[in-house]
Structure formats: C-alpha cells, structure tokens
Design a protein around this motif. Structure first.
Motif, mmCIF file in Angstrom:
data_model
loop_
_atom_site.group_PDB
_atom_site.id
_atom_site.type_symbol
_atom_site.label_atom_id
_atom_site.label_comp_id
_atom_site.label_asym_id
_atom_site.label_seq_id
_atom_site.Cartn_x
_atom_site.Cartn_y
_atom_site.Cartn_z
ATOM 1 N N UNK A 177 0.807 -1.119 -0.072
ATOM 2 C CA UNK A 177 -0.028 0.103 -0.112
ATOM 3 C C UNK A 177 0.850 1.323 -0.140
ATOM 4 N N UNK A 178 2.194 1.248 0.673
ATOM 5 C CA UNK A 178 2.900 2.392 0.632
ATOM 6 C C UNK A 178 3.234 2.753 -0.656
ATOM 7 N N UNK A 179 3.814 1.755 -1.212
ATOM 8 C CA UNK A 179 4.218 1.913 -2.490
ATOM 9 C C UNK A 179 3.447 2.503 -3.598
ATOM 10 N N UNK A 180 2.180 1.806 -3.386
ATOM 11 C CA UNK A 180 0.961 2.292 -4.372
ATOM 12 C C UNK A 180 0.668 4.115 -3.994
ATOM 13 N N UNK A 181 0.940 4.445 -2.922
ATOM 14 C CA UNK A 181 0.593 5.745 -2.401
ATOM 15 C C UNK A 181 1.498 6.763 -2.715
ATOM 16 N N UNK A 182 2.674 6.184 -3.102
ATOM 17 C CA UNK A 182 3.723 7.147 -3.450
ATOM 18 C C UNK A 182 3.471 8.218 -4.719
ATOM 19 N N UNK A 183 4.030 9.282 -4.629
ATOM 20 C CA UNK A 183 3.693 10.223 -5.556
ATOM 21 C C UNK A 183 5.072 10.520 -6.418
ATOM 22 N N UNK A 184 5.223 10.243 -7.558
ATOM 23 C CA UNK A 184 6.470 10.410 -8.399
ATOM 24 C C UNK A 184 6.411 11.852 -8.984
ATOM 25 N N UNK A 185 7.678 12.203 -9.218
ATOM 26 C CA UNK A 185 7.779 13.734 -9.815
ATOM 27 C C UNK A 185 7.088 13.639 -11.297
ATOM 28 N N UNK A 186 7.346 12.612 -12.047
ATOM 29 C CA UNK A 186 6.607 12.605 -13.096
ATOM 30 C C UNK A 186 5.073 12.623 -13.087
ATOM 31 N N UNK A 187 4.539 11.747 -12.351
ATOM 32 C CA UNK A 187 3.067 11.898 -12.166
ATOM 33 C C UNK A 187 2.494 12.989 -11.506
ATOM 34 N N UNK A 188 3.322 13.509 -10.674
ATOM 35 C CA UNK A 188 3.032 15.065 -10.071
ATOM 36 C C UNK A 188 3.002 15.973 -11.299
ATOM 37 N N UNK A 189 4.029 16.154 -12.003
ATOM 38 C CA UNK A 189 3.891 16.934 -13.235
ATOM 39 C C UNK A 189 2.822 16.708 -14.095
ATOM 40 N N UNK A 190 2.525 15.325 -14.505
ATOM 41 C CA UNK A 190 1.416 15.213 -15.490
ATOM 42 C C UNK A 190 0.080 15.969 -14.748
ATOM 43 N N UNK A 191 -0.023 15.411 -13.602
ATOM 44 C CA UNK A 191 -1.380 16.216 -12.855
ATOM 45 C C UNK A 191 -1.191 17.587 -12.790
ATOM 46 N N UNK A 192 -0.281 18.428 -12.437
ATOM 47 C CA UNK A 192 -0.301 19.768 -12.434
ATOM 48 C C UNK A 192 -0.563 20.236 -13.947
ATOM 49 N N UNK A 193 -0.039 19.518 -14.941
ATOM 50 C CA UNK A 193 -0.265 20.104 -16.320
ATOM 51 C C UNK A 193 -1.689 19.953 -16.734
ATOM 52 N N UNK A 194 -2.101 18.704 -16.267
ATOM 53 C CA UNK A 194 -3.714 18.599 -16.490
ATOM 54 C C UNK A 194 -4.687 19.590 -15.971
ATOM 55 N N UNK A 195 -4.235 19.898 -14.719
ATOM 56 C CA UNK A 195 -4.860 21.053 -14.077
ATOM 57 C C UNK A 195 -4.597 22.282 -14.484
ATOM 58 N N UNK A 196 -3.534 22.666 -15.117
ATOM 59 C CA UNK A 196 -3.216 23.992 -15.611
ATOM 60 C C UNK A 196 -4.296 24.076 -17.000
ATOM 61 N N UNK A 197 -4.196 22.969 -17.710
ATOM 62 C CA UNK A 197 -5.052 22.809 -18.850
ATOM 63 C C UNK A 197 -6.661 23.220 -18.509
ATOM 64 N N UNK A 198 -6.939 22.621 -17.624
ATOM 65 C CA UNK A 198 -8.490 22.888 -17.250
ATOM 66 C C UNK A 198 -8.734 24.208 -16.745
ATOM 67 N N UNK A 199 -7.829 24.715 -15.772
ATOM 68 C CA UNK A 199 -7.870 26.038 -15.439
ATOM 69 C C UNK A 199 -7.802 27.076 -16.531
#
Length: 86
Positions: free
Chosen positions: A42-64
């Motif tokens: 579970x700990x491994x599944x909950x970790x956030x990677x830099x690339x995953x965070x970058x993708x999520x932020x890019x998607x948020x920026x696009x929506x905004x």
C-alpha cells in the motif's frame, strides 16, 4: 523493528506473498508477516512520483486555462448583448 527500503518509484510488481513468506522464514508470525507485506504494498501504491505530479499539474493547468477562456468568452458575449461596446 524491520527496516525496509522503498524505491522513490512505486513498484506495482511487489509480491506480497513472497514478502510474507520471507518474513515468516525469518521468524515472524504468519498474520503479522501478511499485514506487514500488505502495508509495504500500500505504501508503494500511495507514493507520488515527480513525473506523476508533473502530469497532474499540467492537466490542472489545462483545465484552469480552458475555464478562464470560457469565462472570458461568456463575459464578452454578455457585454456585447447589453450593448457595452456601442
């Protein structure tokens, strides 16, 4: 206390059964070994990677950005409708 190294990148192929068996072979009770292996997974599944965070932020920026343009378009249309520019 068991020290466990986890990679900064989550490992989806973590074998909980193999880990639990290894803990049992080291003398840990079966129920405890299974619980520890599940917690590590579970700990491994909950970790956030830099690339995953970058993708999520890019998607948020696009929506905004899209919402901003839509809002500006609606505002402009409303101003035109009430004759603001005449």
């Amino acid at each position: 206390m068991i020290a466990v190294y986890t990679s900064p990148v989550a490992n989806p192929a973590f074998d909980t059964l193999q880990a639990a068996e290894s803990f049992q072979q080291a003398g840990m009770p079966a129920d405890q070994a299974k619980a520890v292996a599940r917690a590590i997974r579970q700990r491994g599944e909950e970790q956030v990677t830099n690339s995953g965070l970058a993708v999520a932020l890019a998607q948020l920026e696009t929506r905004l950005t899209n919402r901003l343009y839509i809002s500006l378009g609606v505002l402009f249309a409303a101003l035109v409708a009430v004759g603001f520019f005449t």
